[in-house]
Scaffold this motif. Structure first.
Motif, short mmCIF file in Angstrom:
data_model
loop_
_atom_site.label_atom_id
_atom_site.label_comp_id
_atom_site.label_asym_id
_atom_site.label_seq_id
_atom_site.Cartn_x
_atom_site.Cartn_y
_atom_site.Cartn_z
N SER A 1 11.25 41.31 49.10
CA SER A 1 10.94 42.10 48.33
C SER A 1 11.20 42.44 49.92
CB SER A 1 9.18 42.00 48.09
OG SER A 1 9.02 41.86 47.29
N ARG A 2 10.62 42.32 51.41
CA ARG A 2 10.85 42.66 52.35
C ARG A 2 11.87 44.07 52.61
NH1 ARG A 2 9.98 38.77 55.02
NH2 ARG A 2 12.88 37.90 55.68
N LEU A 3 13.55 43.07 52.36
CA LEU A 3 14.69 43.82 52.41
C LEU A 3 14.82 44.62 51.14
CD1 LEU A 3 16.07 40.57 54.19
CD2 LEU A 3 15.54 42.08 55.24
N ASN A 4 14.66 44.58 50.87
CA ASN A 4 14.69 45.57 49.36
C ASN A 4 12.89 46.04 48.99
OD1 ASN A 4 16.46 46.47 47.12
ND2 ASN A 4 16.62 44.97 45.64
N PRO A 5 12.31 46.69 49.13
CA PRO A 5 11.41 46.79 48.80
C PRO A 5 11.39 48.15 47.97
CG PRO A 5 12.31 48.38 50.83
CD PRO A 5 13.05 47.50 50.23
N ALA A 6 12.41 48.69 47.43
CA ALA A 6 13.15 49.80 46.43
C ALA A 6 12.87 49.29 44.90
CB ALA A 6 14.46 50.34 46.64
N ASP A 7 13.39 48.60 44.99
CA ASP A 7 13.24 47.93 43.27
C ASP A 7 13.12 46.31 43.41
OD1 ASP A 7 15.49 46.84 43.75
OD2 ASP A 7 16.55 48.34 42.91
N GLY A 8 12.62 45.80 44.37
CA GLY A 8 11.98 44.50 44.52
C GLY A 8 13.48 43.59 43.57
N LEU A 9 14.72 43.85 43.28
CA LEU A 9 15.10 42.92 42.43
C LEU A 9 16.42 42.14 43.47
CD1 LEU A 9 17.35 45.60 40.39
CD2 LEU A 9 15.96 43.88 39.52
N PRO A 10 16.56 40.48 42.93
CA PRO A 10 17.14 39.64 44.49
C PRO A 10 18.09 40.08 44.68
CG PRO A 10 16.95 39.07 41.46
CD PRO A 10 16.62 40.36 41.38
N LEU A 11 18.32 40.05 46.23
CA LEU A 11 19.09 40.30 46.72
C LEU A 11 20.31 39.97 46.50
CD1 LEU A 11 17.83 39.96 50.63
CD2 LEU A 11 17.68 41.92 49.14
N SER A 12 21.77 40.72 46.66
CA SER A 12 22.82 40.05 46.34
C SER A 12 24.00 41.25 47.59
CB SER A 12 23.48 40.70 44.79
OG SER A 12 24.13 42.42 44.96
N ILE A 13 24.83 40.58 47.70
CA ILE A 13 26.08 40.87 48.82
C ILE A 13 26.87 42.64 48.46
CG2 ILE A 13 28.21 40.79 49.81
CD1 ILE A 13 27.26 37.44 49.59
N SER A 14 26.93 42.30 47.23
CA SER A 14 27.46 43.53 46.23
C SER A 14 26.54 44.25 46.32
CB SER A 14 28.55 43.20 44.82
OG SER A 14 27.32 42.54 44.34
N ASP A 15 25.74 44.52 45.62
CA ASP A 15 24.55 45.45 45.71
C ASP A 15 23.33 45.26 46.60
OD1 ASP A 15 24.56 47.17 44.43
OD2 ASP A 15 23.55 47.02 42.85
N VAL A 16 23.25 45.19 48.10
CA VAL A 16 22.60 46.06 49.02
C VAL A 16 22.46 46.58 49.84
CG1 VAL A 16 21.60 43.89 48.49
CG2 VAL A 16 22.93 43.32 50.29
#
Length: 342
Positions: free
Chosen positions: A70-85
């Protein structure tokens, strides 16, 4: 009807994880139980080498605290991935030792990490890696998020307890170990008594000295190796109460589970772990500096690392250390573990 969590064995869980490959498109997956305030444990490993699994288990949590999604990807809360963050997050991760020296070295180009919660309680992580650089786009991340609740069920306390009972814990290479033996040592009146003494070295003078040091330095727990009559044991020392009593837990491990390190190599590695130079290690163990250098080369080769600092980090994370004045004083170990695992 049985409880699906407690009925699920480790082998069944691994097979279930493999079934996800056609949907999540991964080449490797790792499921880690990481309860708050306790040691983490790998529950399922598919596709990762033992080295990469170790790195994900021990290095990733140091850089990413609970709630990082949530902290690094607050926009949609999806799991982090190398290709799509975002670019910054991606660039920072791809510069880490974990990615450069472990994941990339095995040919992985994309990765995704899912935080797992059971009823609001954090229970662990699921890591996925792929050799294709764009394997984990938004649809795969959304699917992984939707599956996270099911994966978390496998990490519930009842499941973990059952899994430990059915499948003994494993060392660095996955070899099973026997169940531990525990004794209680009463020390308040300078007597040392226990129930059935299953820990064969509990009265050895060198081990008694270590117990004295553990009580004196006030460390909450000390994990380490001990050598007794030609065999390695993993030991946990835990002070009890305010009168110097201790709980001593020990279980035998194989040479494979300590990377086939010799006794002398572990002694040398112990000195490295507490920050001693080769000259200091040589003086403490009554060896020549050349001999210590040879041991260091062998240690790095057996651990599969390139640098001394990596060897020391792996020794710290796995408690591959023999405590003692000549190897690694308990006071120094207590300081290191407080700094490394606050």
């Amino acid at each position: 009807m049985g409880n699906p969590a407690t009925d699920l064995t480790r082998g069944q869980l691994t097979r279930a994880v493999r079934l996800l490959q056609g949907h999540v498109h991964f080449d490797a997956a790792l499921l880690i139980h990481q309860p708050e305030g306790a040691r983490s444990r790998i529950v399922s490993r598919v596709g990762y080498s033992a080295g990469s699994a170790w790195a994900l288990q021990h290095l990733f949590p140091r850089d990413y605290e609970v709630g990082f999604t949530s902290r690094l990807n607050p926009a949609d809360g999806l799991p982090l991935s190398i290709s799509d963050v975002g670019g910054t997050v991606r660039e920072e991760f791809t510069r880490t030792v974990l990615f450069e020296q472990y994941l990339r070295a095995e040919g992985f180009a994309d990765g995704m990490t899912v935080e797992l919660f059971d009823g609001g309680d954090y229970v662990g992580l699921a890591h996925f890696s792929a050799r294709r650089p764009d394997a984990f786009a938004a649809p795969q991340r959304a699917l992984a998020r939707d599956l996270s609740g099911l994966l978390a069920l496998a990490l519930r306390p009842d499941q973990v307890t059952e899994d430990i009972r059915r499948a003994p814990s494993a060392g660095p290479t996955g070899s099973a170990t026997p169940a531990p033996s525990t004794v209680y040592v009463r020390r308040g009146a300078r007597t040392r008594s226990a129930g059935p003494v299953d820990v064969p070295f509990v009265a050895e003078a060198a081990f008694v000295h270590v117990m004295d040091d553990v009580v004196a330095c006030g460390v909450g727990e000390l994990r380490h190796l001990w050598w007794h009559q030609g065999s390695w044991y993993r030991v946990t020392l835990s002070p009890l109460g305010d009168f110097g009593d201790l709980r001593v837990t020990a279980w035998p491990v194989t040479a494979e589970q300590v990377w086939h390190l010799s006794r002398q190599e572990v002694r040398v590695l112990s000195g490295l772990m507490v920050g001693r130079t080769d000259a200091a290690i040589a003086a403490g163990l009554d060896l020549s500096p050349r001999t210590v250098h040879t041991h260091m080369v062998n240690i790095r080769r057996k651990l599969g690392v390139d640098r001394r600092t990596e060897a020391a980090a792996r020794a710290t994370a796995t408690a591959t250390v023999i405590p003692g004045p000549a190897t690694a004083p308990v006071t120094e170990l207590a300081r290191i573990y407080r700094d490394s695992f606050p």
